[in-house]
Design an enzyme around this catalytic site. Structure first.
Site, PDB file in Angstrom:
ATOM      1  N   ASP A  95       0.824  -1.213   0.127  1.00 25.91           N
ATOM      2  CA  ASP A  95      -0.008  -0.154   0.036  1.00 25.91           C
ATOM      3  C   ASP A  95       0.787   1.316  -0.005  1.00 25.91           C
ATOM      4  O   ASP A  95       2.118   1.018   0.204  1.00 25.91           O
ATOM      5  CB  ASP A  95      -1.006  -0.234   1.272  1.00 25.91           C
ATOM      6  CG  ASP A  95      -2.034   0.621   0.983  1.00 25.91           C
ATOM      7  OD1 ASP A  95      -2.107   1.645   0.167  1.00 25.91           O
ATOM      8  OD2 ASP A  95      -3.167   0.592   1.601  1.00 25.91           O
ATOM      9  N   TRP A  96       0.308   2.290  -0.094  1.00 24.23           N
ATOM     10  CA  TRP A  96       0.945   3.482  -0.457  1.00 24.23           C
ATOM     11  C   TRP A  96       1.909   4.002   0.761  1.00 24.23           C
ATOM     12  O   TRP A  96       1.221   4.520   1.867  1.00 24.23           O
ATOM     13  CB  TRP A  96       0.273   4.708  -1.066  1.00 24.23           C
ATOM     14  CG  TRP A  96       0.233   4.722  -2.563  1.00 24.23           C
ATOM     15  CD1 TRP A  96       0.543   5.677  -3.337  1.00 24.23           C
ATOM     16  CD2 TRP A  96       0.269   3.603  -3.357  1.00 24.23           C
ATOM     17  NE1 TRP A  96       0.536   5.440  -4.547  1.00 24.23           N
ATOM     18  CE2 TRP A  96       0.195   4.124  -4.528  1.00 24.23           C
ATOM     19  CE3 TRP A  96      -0.148   2.303  -3.224  1.00 24.23           C
ATOM     20  CZ2 TRP A  96       0.326   3.340  -5.744  1.00 24.23           C
ATOM     21  CZ3 TRP A  96      -0.055   1.384  -4.232  1.00 24.23           C
ATOM     22  CH2 TRP A  96      -0.033   1.913  -5.687  1.00 24.23           C
TER      23      TRP A  96
END
Length: 930
Positions: free
Chosen positions: A700-701
């Protein structure tokens, strides 16, 4: 770009989905569908806040949105209803002063307690008994609209105005009940569940309709249901309890800041309410429930055990007076064994076509008998700990329209226990206690995790004389192994972190080794539509999609997502999301599908198959157990391995085995003390070795984990990667990256490159523009040409002045170690040589600098000097930023080597600490040094 006709067609599909997923919960005295010409008055500020989609990655920019009011106005224009415009105007342009007893409302507006409410009283709609009494004289039905929204990154609260009715909503409800209105319809517009226990308080409350967040055509779809043009056929994907405290997770969801204990174990959702003694009395609306304007009968036709398949066939007949669709649901139960089991579990489902009154349809459902297996994490079944087992006993199968409306369709007796597999305990179990089926508690055993793989160190490969291009791998001339063997460790590390988003509004790229013919495929959010800074089709939220129980419509939505993504130059969509609805207060439930893993996994697989039919990659997320948004990067989900295997991982397994997604996104959170992005057993031994996943795993970011740990664990790409800048990590690489065996880097590179070769960007040979460097010839790299393909920041734009270049806004927050803002140029040199770079630029303050990097290796730095006298604050306010940055100078004499062939030149900009510096770059000149 999509043509107008296709966009309009796609919007219609969005509306069809919305109508199929809305759920009619109550319909007393056949209030709905409304009779032709019914006079209605619309109450509640929910009509003005009508929510089409959730916030965060699940939001989408659309060309238009049709809310509930617009839908009603269209119906009124066609003569189907009469809308009270006086009441409508009361909400559109309220004129009433806030009542004296509304200090709590004023405090909510002020963001303070009631003692500090503002002196100036805002205006509110008139919801007085007198106003409503007058409206009752003119109208047949009062429609009360309640609206809620939620967002990624934030959870909801069991509080007034969120899960429960606000004080003003509750007051309005009772005012309506006490008025002369005899028929009240309540519309709940929310991506997640809210308290509905109040509906039973009055016989005047005749109808209750749950719209979820219905997308860009939601208001029109809702109006069609109210007017009878569409017969509601949505069914609940969650159990609705009488109060929030009735959910088994309520006691642990918010009690711990950084630890969330899943002590209800496998008894999640209906598995809890239909199994635990006394829990069934807490149910308001059961799993799978939903009403229709017509009635259906279901007759058993056949039940058989065909090899490993269980097959059953029923005949569904429309016994009512209106056309409609029915959802048939197949559940299993079983006799007691060494392990405990839920009283019911969903095994298959099917939705009929639209049946005319009196029409019948034969519906067949099937599933693999092995899907009945349980995961024994204690060895109580006699199997080794960590085994999937089918315990001997009698299995009973039930068919019906919801979990509490079924009858037996068949039985099967298994004479001996069967051990299907014994992968072992791969995810450490430190649960302090867990729930028994009889409501008692068991102290859960602590089990050590199986050891992770030891990978040997391997030396650098010998590079071939001429670089192998990825296109030559795709054509079969060279193998992928031969291609990867030519890459240096630095180039392999380059592949392991995300790349710039050069498509406006995209979220990042992958790959981007131009000299080897590796393009930079672009990613974008896409759960409810392709999320770029241009309009696309806005679809309903994930929970509504699952509530359709319509596999064909879900696939069709996926097709449209893929089609629009391809048209918008997006190669990989970051969708769908399928975490379990463990608790109704999870702020991201709108993006997820259900409390049931089968329904979640099947819905995700349908969408994935649709997306990838358009040669666009899908990314299932968030792997795994991402069931809380607050403190999501630090929350440790403490859960038994049985619950993991049967509930929280099961949907992902179904999506992987039947949807074959290109990508999986690991989640921020920890599971049993280990970050998911750093969990080798989760990402490799389960996802790849057990389930056969052969795609790309991304983080995920901006995860809070070290890249080298994620690489070792099987996370192929850290996203978005821009903040990493491997050229700045020299010391870090020497200390930690050297611990990564080359074999691991090559493994991850192979996963990445296999996905890249599937993309449209690779097939179309879309590598962007290359600037040719000829011997003894200087070349100018114009910044303005690159400004439109920056990372999508609204603060980076082309300068408006005639001789302007690329404008780096003084408003842009940059510096403090953030190297995400850059310009990138692709070079193609006829021969290796030494070059000098000079920069034509304008700057308004001292303290700025830029770094020049070639193929992620830093080759020089320039301290930018102001090009004009510093102006006063008054002068700066009078001039636009672009006007201030027109005093041009040529600065810099950075010399560096450029190799033969393709390479990537990056310029990283750093502003002054006061964050008020502007930089305007016109061009860069590369001059060969003789």
């Amino acid at each position: 770009m999509m043509n107008e006709y296709r966009f309009d067609e796609n919007a219609v599909i969005s509306g069809n989905l919305a109508a199929e997923g809305m759920i009619l919960l109550e319909n007393h005295d056949a209030l709905l569908p409304l009779k032709h010409g019914t006079r209605i008055a619309l109450f509640g500020d929910g009509q003005m806040k009508f929510s089409m989609c959730g916030m965060g990655s699940g939001s989408v920019l659309t060309a238009y949105r049709i809310d509930f009011i617009q839908g009603l106005l269209e119906a009124e224009k066609e003569g189907k209803i009469h809308l009270d415009h006086e009441v409508l105007e009361n909400y559109r342009n309220p004129t009433s002063a806030a009542p004296q007893n509304s200090a709590d409302c004023l405090a909510e507006i002020a963001g303070t307690d009631s003692s500090s409410a503002p002196e100036e009283r805002p205006v509110f709609p008139d919801e007085s008994p007198e106003f409503i009494s007058d409206a009752a004289k003119r109208n047949d039905v009062a429609v009360f609209v309640i609206s809620r929204n939620a967002s990624e990154g934030h959870d909801r609260y069991d509080a007034a105005g969120d899960y429960r009715l606000s004080e003003s909503e509750n007051a309005l409800l009772w005012t309506l009940i006490d008025s002369a209105f005899e028929k009240i319809l309540v519309i709940v517009n929310s991506g997640g569940l809210i308290d509905l226990s109040w509906f039973a308080r009055s016989e005047k409350l005749k109808g209750l309709l749950l719209t979820w967040q219905p997308g860009m055509q939601g208001g029109r779809a809702l109006t069609k249901i109210l007017c009878g043009e569409v017969n509601p056929s949505g069914r609940l994907t969650d159990t609705i309890a009488k109060s929030y405290s009735d959910y088994p997770s309520a006691g642990t969801f918010r009690n711990h800041n950084f630890e969330m204990v899943y002590e209800e174990d496998i008894f999640v959702g209906y598995r809890y309410f239909e199994t635990i003694p006394g829990a069934g009395d807490k149910v308001l609306y059961p799993f799978g429930y939903g009403l229709s304007y017509t009635t259906f009968s279901i007759e058993n036709q056949s039940f058989r055990h065909d090899g490993n398949l269980i097959r059953c066939t029923v005949e569904v007949t429309n016994t009512g007076k209106l056309p409609g669709r029915e959802v048939v649901q197949l559940y299993s139960s079983r006799s007691a064994g060494g392990l405990e089991y839920p009283a019911r579990e969903l095994r298959a489902f099917a939705k009929t076509r639209l049946l005319a009154p009196g029409e019948s349809q034969s519906v067949e459902m099937q599933f693999d008998f092995h899907d009945l297996a349980a995961f024994d994490d204690t060895g109580v079944s006699g199997a080794p700990k960590g085994s999937f087992v089918l315990e001997k006993g009698v299995f009973t199968f039930h068919v019906g329209t919801h979990i509490r409306n079924t009858r037996c369709i068949g039985r099967y007796e298994l004479a001996e226990t069967v051990i299907l597999s014994s992968p072992g305990l791969l995810l450490q179990n430190g649960l302090p206690r867990r729930l028994h089926a009889d409501g008692s508690w068991e102290t859960a055993p602590y089990s050590a995790t199986s050891a992770e793989e030891e990978l040997p160190w391997e030396e650098e490969r010998v590079k071939p004389a001429k670089p192998i291009l990825l296109d030559e791998v795709a054509s079969g001339r060279y193998s992928l192994e031969q291609f990867i063997s030519q890459l240096s460790r630095r180039e392999l590390l380059h592949l392991s972190h995300g790349q710039d988003a050069f498509t406006t509004g995209a979220t990042g790229g992958i790959g981007n080794l131009r000299r080897y013919g590796v393009p930079n495929p672009q990613t974008a959010d896409g759960p409810a539509g392709v999320r770029r800074q241009v309009p696309s089709t806005g679809f309903p939220c994930g929970t509504l999609l699952a509530s359709t129980w319509d596999t064909e419509l879900q696939y069709r939505m996926g097709e449209i997502l893929g089609n629009e993504a391809a048209a918008l130059k997006v190669d990989i969509l970051l969708a769908p999301a399928l975490n379990i609805h463990r608790d109704p207060l999870c702020g991201r439930n709108f993006e997820y599908f259900s409390e049931d893993p089968l329904l979640s996994g099947c819905t995700a697989a349908n969408i994935v198959n649709g997306i990838q039919s358009q040669n666009v990659g899908a990314t299932i997320k968030h792997f795994a157990v991402n069931n809380r948004e607050d403190r999501r990067k630090f929350t440790d989900c403490v859960v038994s391995e049985r619950a993991l295997r049967e509930i929280y991982l099961r949907g992902f397994e179904i999506a992987v085995r039947t949807g074959y997604p290109w990508c999986v996104m690991s989640s921020y959170n920890l599971v049993n003390g280990r970050k998911c992005s750093c969990n080798y057993n989760l990402l490799c031994r389960i996802l790849r070795d057990e389930w056969g996943f052969d795609g790309l795993v991304m983080t995920d970011w901006v995860t809070h984990a070290h890249l080298w740990q994620e690489i070792l664990a099987g996370n192929d790409v850290k996203m978005p990667g821009r903040e990493l800048d491997i050229h700045k990590q020299t010391d870090y690489m020497d200390r930690d990256f050297r611990l990564i065996p080359r074999r691991v880097l090559e493994r991850n590179a192979a996963n990445i490159l296999r996905v890249i070769m599937k993309t449209n960007r690779f097939r179309d040979k879309d590598f962007g523009r290359f600037y040719l460097l000829k011997a003894n010839t200087a070349v100018c790299l114009p910044a303005a040409e690159m400004s439109s393909v920056m990372i999508g920041s609204s603060n980076i734009s082309r300068c408006d002045e005639p001789d302007g270049g690329w404008f780096h806004s003084h408003l842009l927050t940059i510096g403090h170690g953030n190297y995400s803002q850059r310009l990138t140029f692709n070079l193609d040199a006829e021969a290796a040589g030494r070059y000098q770079a000079s920069f034509r630029l304008a700057a308004d303050r001292p303290g700025s600098s830029l770094e020049l990097c070639l193929d992620n290796v830093r080759v020089g730095e320039l301290k930018i000097m102001p090009t004009a006298p510093r102006r006063s604050q008054e002068e700066e306010k009078a001039d636009s930023a672009s006007a201030r940055l027109q005093s041009w100078q040529t600065q810099g004499e950075i010399q560096f080597e450029i190799p033969k062939g393709r390479s990537e030149l990056c310029i990283f900009f750093h502003t002054a600490p006061d964050n008020a510096t502007g930089i305007n770059l016109k061009h860069i000149v590369l001059t060969p040094i003789m």
